[in-house]
Design an enzyme around this catalytic site. Structure first.
Site, PDB file in Angstrom:
ATOM      1  N   SER A 167      16.788   8.320 -62.585  1.00 60.38           N
ATOM      2  CA  SER A 167      16.532   8.007 -63.990  1.00 60.38           C
ATOM      3  C   SER A 167      16.631   9.289 -64.802  1.00 60.38           C
ATOM      4  O   SER A 167      16.467  10.397 -64.269  1.00 60.38           O
ATOM      5  CB  SER A 167      15.130   7.400 -64.150  1.00 60.38           C
ATOM      6  OG  SER A 167      14.761   7.335 -65.513  1.00 60.38           O
ATOM      7  N   TYR A 180       5.987   7.621 -62.873  1.00 60.94           N
ATOM      8  CA  TYR A 180       7.375   7.179 -62.792  1.00 60.94           C
ATOM      9  C   TYR A 180       8.327   8.361 -62.964  1.00 60.94           C
ATOM     10  O   TYR A 180       9.314   8.492 -62.240  1.00 60.94           O
ATOM     11  CB  TYR A 180       7.643   6.122 -63.862  1.00 60.94           C
ATOM     12  CG  TYR A 180       9.025   5.521 -63.803  1.00 60.94           C
ATOM     13  CD1 TYR A 180       9.391   4.675 -62.762  1.00 60.94           C
ATOM     14  CD2 TYR A 180       9.966   5.784 -64.801  1.00 60.94           C
ATOM     15  CE1 TYR A 180      10.657   4.109 -62.706  1.00 60.94           C
ATOM     16  CE2 TYR A 180      11.234   5.228 -64.753  1.00 60.94           C
ATOM     17  CZ  TYR A 180      11.579   4.399 -63.708  1.00 60.94           C
ATOM     18  OH  TYR A 180      12.831   3.844 -63.647  1.00 60.94           O
TER      19      TYR A 180
END
Length: 284
Positions: A167, A180
């Site tokens: 990501s 995250y």
């Protein structure tokens, strides 16, 4: 399915974890359109079956397999089913992952009022269990799944392909989601480690780092119930030079390039951003 370009994956067996989700279902369709036999793995068997059924209606080969990527026994059972149906895995997409509200703060920045407001979750309210769950969901899941499905690749002498999903959080951590962001940074690092470790076995290991795409997990954070954008969406688009969210089909070029031995045969250990310019933009 319309693809940006096509590679020949005829005879290849592709395993896609998180295959019932928005992005990985798109990946599954693309792999099948290129001739691969696709095992769509997901904890939600119903979601996986919908994807597999749609692929079969398009003329592709796909099965749905229930798998908990945090449970090695579950993964071994899934592998046995894939082996019985299609044979050993040649392509592994580690797509399972995501965030969890237990590891998310309510405020972007610390303020003293949050400490006394029971309705607000501050950094100091986060629990080790919540942080650990998100880390496991992204990193441990990729580790266990690779252990289970890459062994046959390593033994075969024919090589293989592993693609992880990182990501842009790995490059620039976003507010509110510390676990995250840290977990995706670990996924990128793990990708590079695996690439080095398996280079001699002919297994290429790369990752895609998506920018901002609307998925089932983040939709409620990006849009209100009436469909209007939230303030977080406004900030995201302001920081993305192309001023829009990505479409899931716009990841397929990166997917197919990295899986193509003809186009990317000397590419391993790469984390490829697909982000509409987010990483390049300084904000001014």
């Amino acid at each position: 399915m319309k693809l940006p370009f096509q590679i020949d994956l005829t005879g290849k067996v592709a395993v896609v974890t998180g295959g019932g989700g928005v992005l990985c279902s798109e990946f599954s369709h693309a792999l099948a359109a290129c001739g691969a036999r696709v095992a769509v793995l997901d904890l939600n068997l119903e979601a996986a079956e919908k994807v597999a059924e749609a692929i079969r209606k398009e003329g592709g080969a796909a099965i749905a397999v229930k798998a908990n990527c945090l449970d090695k026994d579950s993964l071994l059972q899934a592998k046995a089913e894939v082996d019985r149906t299609y044979g050993a895995c040649d392509i592994l997409i580690n797509g399972a992952g995501g965030n969890n509200p237990r590891a998310t703060t309510d405020n972007e920045y610390f303020d003293m009022e949050t400490l006394t407001d029971d309705a607000k979750k501050s950094f100091f309210d986060l629990t080790a269990d919540g942080i650990r769950f998100v880390f496991d969901l992204n990193v441990t899941a990729a580790f266990l799944t690779t252990q289970v499905f890459a062994l046959d690749m390593a033994k075969s002498g024919k090589g293989g392909n592993i693609l992880n999903i990182s990501s842009m959080n790995a490059y620039r951590p976003l507010t509110k989601i510390p676990a995250y962001s840290a977990a995706k940074a670990a996924v990128s690092n793990f990708t590079q480690w695996l690439a080095v470790h398996f280079a001699g076995a002919g297994i290429r290991v790369n990752a895609i780092a998506p920018g901002f795409f609307v998925t089932n997990q983040n939709r409620a954070l990006l849009f209100r119930e009436d469909g209007t954008p939230t303030p977080r969406t406004d900030k995201i688009l302001a920081g993305t030079p192309m001023r829009r969210f990505g479409e899931s089909c716009e990841l397929l070029g990166a997917l197919l390039y990295l899986l193509s031995d003809a186009a990317a045969g000397f590419v391993t250990g790469v984390v490829l951003p697909v982000d509409g310019g987010f990483a390049a933009y300084s904000g001014v």
